[in-house]
Write a protein that holds these residues in place. Structure first.
Motif, PDB file in Angstrom:
ATOM      1  N   GLY A  24     -91.021  60.146   2.287  1.00 52.99           N
ATOM      2  CA  GLY A  24     -90.503  60.069   3.647  1.00 52.99           C
ATOM      3  C   GLY A  24     -88.800  60.310   3.830  1.00 52.99           C
ATOM      4  N   GLN A  60     -89.701  48.307   1.039  1.00 51.47           N
ATOM      5  CA  GLN A  60     -90.865  48.512   1.567  1.00 51.47           C
ATOM      6  C   GLN A  60     -91.930  47.273   1.621  1.00 51.47           C
ATOM      7  OE1 GLN A  60     -90.205  51.869   2.645  1.00 51.47           O
ATOM      8  NE2 GLN A  60     -92.226  52.042   2.595  1.00 51.47           N
ATOM      9  N   ASP A 312     -88.692  53.394  10.048  1.00 49.75           N
ATOM     10  CA  ASP A 312     -88.985  54.938   9.678  1.00 49.75           C
ATOM     11  C   ASP A 312     -88.411  55.798  10.459  1.00 49.75           C
ATOM     12  OD1 ASP A 312     -90.171  53.459   7.582  1.00 49.75           O
ATOM     13  OD2 ASP A 312     -92.118  54.023   7.688  1.00 49.75           O
TER      14      ASP A 312
END
Length: 336
Positions: A24, A60, A312
């Motif tokens: 990502g 995370q 994100d």
């Protein structure tokens, strides 16, 4: 085990493009992303979460903060937890339960070490010191619940006004005009400003007055024994009561017992309806409980989605209120 190079070869793209999708770290054209994700599925490619965390300089990990020393973790709370955990996993995050009290200093110590990227805050008080602590530490967070003045804060919560109105609609349709509410009472004085309790009490008082109903509100501890004892006394003091609404999950089955101990029957003499609870609790009694079913799983999911969207993608999702829904069973009936 398949590697990123295997995925790149199958999708016909560079290994850098695969890395961007996995970690990502950069945007990828939708068509290219679709080919890469299809190749990952075909090859059963497993993302390396540790590598991704290093690449984007994040852990995370998310923390769900629940004051387990102050409040019991009931079936409704577990639905919030499982909905949040499942969604975190789908979003490639770990979810950790932090049984931290409402003492903001303990939470401050935990977030200061940087072991999580964001926090889900449960059992929110109207004036919750944990919110100020998270704001001061600049830790991203979402509340499952609301403070007294939640404007500008990220949250998802039960719509208590709509939930109480739905419960009263059901009882009124059965002819009930004399209704009691059994709430929680707390040894911890901090929970006198517990959001769900204050909002339920306020909605109940306002709505019964507007509808011309007679009512009484009592509190008891979070045990079946407490529920039975307070119900016996309630029915002795107020023999005109024909329906009892309960927002105290651990005491609910005790309320059912208390009706029988008072020499009365459910629902022939007294109807019982449980607010903000689960179908699992409904099936634990005989007759089965009519409930306003908590959207715990959905709120857990929405809370994580809101937090991950912010982490994100930098998105700030509007707050959401979701009412409980009526699940009719055998504990409510028409007034004789």
């Amino acid at each position: 085990m398949s590697t990123m190079q295997d995925v790149a070869d199958r999708a016909g793209v560079s290994i850098a493009s695969v890395s961007y999708v996995v970690n990502g770290t950069k945007p990828v054209a939708p068509a290219t992303r679709a080919r890469i994700e299809a190749a990952m599925a075909e090859l059963n490619f497993q993302r390396n979460r540790a590598a991704r965390a290093l690449a984007i300089r994040r852990t995370q990990s998310l923390a769900l903060v629940f004051p387990a020393l102050d409040r019991r973790l009931g079936t409704t709370s577990i639905e919030f937890l499982t909905g949040a955990a499942r969604t975190a996993n789908e979003c490639d995050y770990h979810l950790t339960l932090w049984p931290v009290s409402n003492d903001a200093s303990e939470l401050t110590d935990l977030v200061s070490v940087g072991v999580v990227d964001g926090v889900l805050l449960m059992e929110v008080l109207l004036d919750d010191p944990r919110v100020a602590a998270l704001q001061k530490s600049k830790t991203p967070f979402v509340m499952i619940g609301r403070t007294a003045e939640p404007d500008g804060l990220p949250y998802v919560d039960i719509d208590f006004d709509a939930t109480v109105a739905g419960a009263l609609d059901h009882l009124e349709s059965l002819g009930h005009r004399h209704i009691a509410l059994v709430e929680e009472s707390h040894a911890n004085k901090d929970f006198l400003a517990y959001g769900p309790q204050v909002r339920t009490d306020a909605a109940f008082a306002r709505l019964v007055e507007a509808r011309g109903l007679s009512s009484v509100t009592v509190g008891c501890g979070q045990t079946a024994a407490a529920g039975a004892a307070v119900t016996r006394q309630l029915l002795a003091d107020h023999p005109d009561i024909t329906a009892v609404m309960v927002r105290n999950e651990q005491a609910t089955l005790g309320v059912m017992l208390g009706v029988r101990q008072a020499g009365l029957r459910v629902p022939e003499d007294v109807s019982v309806l449980s607010l903000t609870t689960t179908t699992e609790i409904s099936t634990m009694s005989e007759p089965a409980l009519t409930i306003m079913r908590s959207p715990g799983d959905e709120l857990g999911r929405l809370g994580v989605k809101m937090l991950v969207d912010h982490l994100d993608r930098g998105l700030d999702t509007p707050p959401q209120l979701i009412p409980c829904t009526l699940y009719r069973a055998g504990s409510t009936g028409e007034v004789r």
